[in-house]
Each structure stands twice: as C-alpha cells, then as structure tokens.
Design a protein around this motif. Structure first.
Motif, short mmCIF file in Angstrom:
data_model
loop_
_atom_site.label_atom_id
_atom_site.label_comp_id
_atom_site.label_asym_id
_atom_site.label_seq_id
_atom_site.Cartn_x
_atom_site.Cartn_y
_atom_site.Cartn_z
N MET A 76 -24.54 -6.13 2.07
CA MET A 76 -24.61 -6.95 0.87
C MET A 76 -23.21 -7.36 0.47
O MET A 76 -22.38 -6.52 0.16
CB MET A 76 -25.29 -6.14 -0.24
N GLU A 77 -22.96 -8.63 0.46
CA GLU A 77 -21.65 -9.15 0.04
C GLU A 77 -21.73 -9.51 -1.43
O GLU A 77 -22.65 -10.19 -1.87
CB GLU A 77 -21.28 -10.38 0.88
N LEU A 78 -20.75 -9.04 -2.20
CA LEU A 78 -20.74 -9.30 -3.63
C LEU A 78 -20.01 -10.60 -3.94
O LEU A 78 -19.02 -10.93 -3.28
CB LEU A 78 -20.06 -8.15 -4.36
N LEU A 79 -20.48 -11.28 -4.96
CA LEU A 79 -19.80 -12.46 -5.45
C LEU A 79 -18.57 -12.04 -6.23
O LEU A 79 -18.49 -10.90 -6.72
CB LEU A 79 -20.72 -13.28 -6.35
N GLU A 80 -17.63 -12.94 -6.38
CA GLU A 80 -16.40 -12.61 -7.11
C GLU A 80 -16.70 -12.26 -8.57
O GLU A 80 -16.06 -11.39 -9.14
CB GLU A 80 -15.40 -13.76 -7.02
N THR A 81 -17.69 -12.90 -9.16
CA THR A 81 -18.05 -12.58 -10.55
C THR A 81 -18.63 -11.17 -10.65
O THR A 81 -18.39 -10.47 -11.64
CB THR A 81 -19.08 -13.59 -11.10
N GLN A 82 -19.38 -10.75 -9.63
CA GLN A 82 -19.91 -9.39 -9.62
C GLN A 82 -18.79 -8.37 -9.47
O GLN A 82 -18.78 -7.33 -10.13
CB GLN A 82 -20.93 -9.23 -8.50
N LYS A 83 -17.83 -8.67 -8.60
CA LYS A 83 -16.69 -7.76 -8.42
C LYS A 83 -15.89 -7.65 -9.71
O LYS A 83 -15.42 -6.58 -10.08
CB LYS A 83 -15.80 -8.25 -7.28
N LYS A 84 -15.74 -8.77 -10.40
CA LYS A 84 -15.00 -8.77 -11.65
C LYS A 84 -15.69 -7.87 -12.68
O LYS A 84 -15.04 -7.11 -13.39
CB LYS A 84 -14.88 -10.20 -12.18
N ARG A 85 -17.01 -7.97 -12.75
CA ARG A 85 -17.76 -7.12 -13.68
C ARG A 85 -17.63 -5.65 -13.31
O ARG A 85 -17.48 -4.79 -14.18
CB ARG A 85 -19.22 -7.54 -13.70
N LEU A 86 -17.70 -5.35 -12.02
CA LEU A 86 -17.54 -3.96 -11.58
C LEU A 86 -16.14 -3.44 -11.88
O LEU A 86 -15.97 -2.28 -12.26
CB LEU A 86 -17.87 -3.83 -10.09
N ARG A 87 -15.13 -4.28 -11.69
CA ARG A 87 -13.76 -3.87 -12.02
C ARG A 87 -13.63 -3.53 -13.51
O ARG A 87 -12.98 -2.55 -13.88
CB ARG A 87 -12.76 -4.95 -11.64
N SER A 88 -14.26 -4.35 -14.36
CA SER A 88 -14.18 -4.07 -15.79
C SER A 88 -14.91 -2.78 -16.14
O SER A 88 -14.47 -2.02 -17.00
CB SER A 88 -14.73 -5.25 -16.60
N ARG A 89 -16.04 -2.52 -15.48
CA ARG A 89 -16.76 -1.25 -15.70
C ARG A 89 -15.94 -0.05 -15.23
O ARG A 89 -15.96 1.01 -15.83
CB ARG A 89 -18.07 -1.24 -14.93
N ALA A 90 -15.26 -0.22 -14.12
CA ALA A 90 -14.50 0.89 -13.53
C ALA A 90 -13.24 1.22 -14.31
O ALA A 90 -12.68 2.31 -14.14
CB ALA A 90 -14.15 0.56 -12.09
N HIS A 91 -12.81 0.31 -15.15
CA HIS A 91 -11.55 0.51 -15.87
C HIS A 91 -11.54 1.81 -16.67
O HIS A 91 -10.53 2.52 -16.70
CB HIS A 91 -11.29 -0.69 -16.79
N THR A 92 -12.66 2.15 -17.27
CA THR A 92 -12.71 3.35 -18.11
C THR A 92 -13.08 4.62 -17.34
O THR A 92 -13.05 5.71 -17.91
CB THR A 92 -13.74 3.16 -19.25
N LEU A 93 -13.42 4.49 -16.07
CA LEU A 93 -13.83 5.65 -15.27
C LEU A 93 -12.64 6.51 -14.90
O LEU A 93 -11.53 6.02 -14.70
CB LEU A 93 -14.52 5.20 -13.99
N ASN A 94 -12.90 7.79 -14.77
CA ASN A 94 -11.92 8.72 -14.22
C ASN A 94 -12.24 8.93 -12.75
O ASN A 94 -13.40 8.82 -12.34
CB ASN A 94 -11.97 10.06 -14.94
N PRO A 95 -11.23 9.26 -11.93
CA PRO A 95 -11.52 9.53 -10.52
C PRO A 95 -12.51 10.68 -10.36
O PRO A 95 -12.39 11.71 -11.00
CB PRO A 95 -10.16 9.90 -9.93
N VAL A 96 -13.51 10.47 -9.51
CA VAL A 96 -14.54 11.47 -9.26
C VAL A 96 -14.10 12.40 -8.14
O VAL A 96 -14.39 13.59 -8.16
CB VAL A 96 -15.87 10.78 -8.88
N VAL A 97 -13.38 11.85 -7.17
CA VAL A 97 -12.92 12.62 -6.02
C VAL A 97 -11.41 12.45 -5.90
O VAL A 97 -10.88 11.35 -6.00
CB VAL A 97 -13.60 12.13 -4.72
N LEU A 98 -10.72 13.57 -5.71
CA LEU A 98 -9.28 13.56 -5.50
C LEU A 98 -9.00 14.01 -4.07
O LEU A 98 -9.45 15.08 -3.67
CB LEU A 98 -8.59 14.50 -6.48
N ILE A 99 -8.27 13.20 -3.34
CA ILE A 99 -7.91 13.54 -1.97
C ILE A 99 -6.43 13.85 -1.95
O ILE A 99 -5.61 13.01 -2.32
CB ILE A 99 -8.25 12.38 -1.01
N GLY A 100 -6.09 15.05 -1.50
CA GLY A 100 -4.71 15.50 -1.53
C GLY A 100 -4.13 15.71 -0.16
O GLY A 100 -4.48 15.03 0.80
N GLN A 101 -3.28 16.69 -0.06
CA GLN A 101 -2.50 16.93 1.14
C GLN A 101 -3.34 17.30 2.36
O GLN A 101 -2.91 17.12 3.49
CB GLN A 101 -1.49 18.03 0.88
#
Length: 99
Positions: free
Chosen positions: A1-26
């Motif tokens: 499924m390829e997302l439209l640019e408007t859909q990506k923009k909406r997802l980016r705005s939603r993700a702005h307030t999210l905290n990282p769920v997974v941390l990948i370290g050393q």
C-alpha cells in the motif's frame, strides 16, 4: 500500500506527540527487537523508534532492515528517530480517528 503525500503529512502530525516505543542501542538489531517492533505496529499502527547506534549509514541500514522485516512504511526520519506505519485490518483505521 503506497500512501499519498497528504496521508503521510497527517501521520507525521500524529506522530509528533508520540514517544519512542522501541529504543535500539549498542547491541543493535536482534530478533527480539524486531519482534517487539512488529507487535508494537500490530497494536499502535504508528510508532516511533529511536536508534542510538553508529553513524548515519548504519542507522539507514537498520531502518531498512526493520521496514523489510515488519513490512511497514517509513513516514519520517529525523536524526536518530524513525516513524513507521503499518495498517492493521483488525483495528480501527487510524485515518478515521480524530487527531
């Protein structure tokens, strides 16, 4: 499924307030980390991942491995943080939920 640019923009705005769920370290990408990312995508559909490893090329390689393994889409990458999206047909559509 390829997302439209408007859909990506909406997802980016939603993700702005999210905290990282997974941390990948050393220790890098291990099978358990990949499974955790997959289960987080199943539940949340939109997640942030923080990669605190190596240089830019190594982070790009890891993000590509995560995308291929989890069959998700990269919405945004800023520095050490990547935002991934994968729809879950068993959960309500994230695009129909209010922001």
């Amino acid at each position: 499924m390829e997302l439209l640019e408007t859909q990506k923009k909406r997802l980016r705005s939603r993700a702005h307030t999210l905290n990282p769920v997974v941390l990948i370290g050393q220790h890098g990408l291990k099978p358990t980390v990949l499974e955790e990312i997959t289960s987080a995508l199943d539940y949340h559909q939109l997640i942030k991942i923080k990669l605190s490893v190596g240089d830019r090329e190594l982070r790009d390689e890891m993000i590509e491995q995560i995308i291929q393994y989890s069959q998700s889409q990269l919405i945004q990458r800023v520095g050490n943080v990547a935002v991934l999206y994968r729809p879950n047909p068993d959960r309500p559509d994230i695009f129909k939920e209010p922001i």
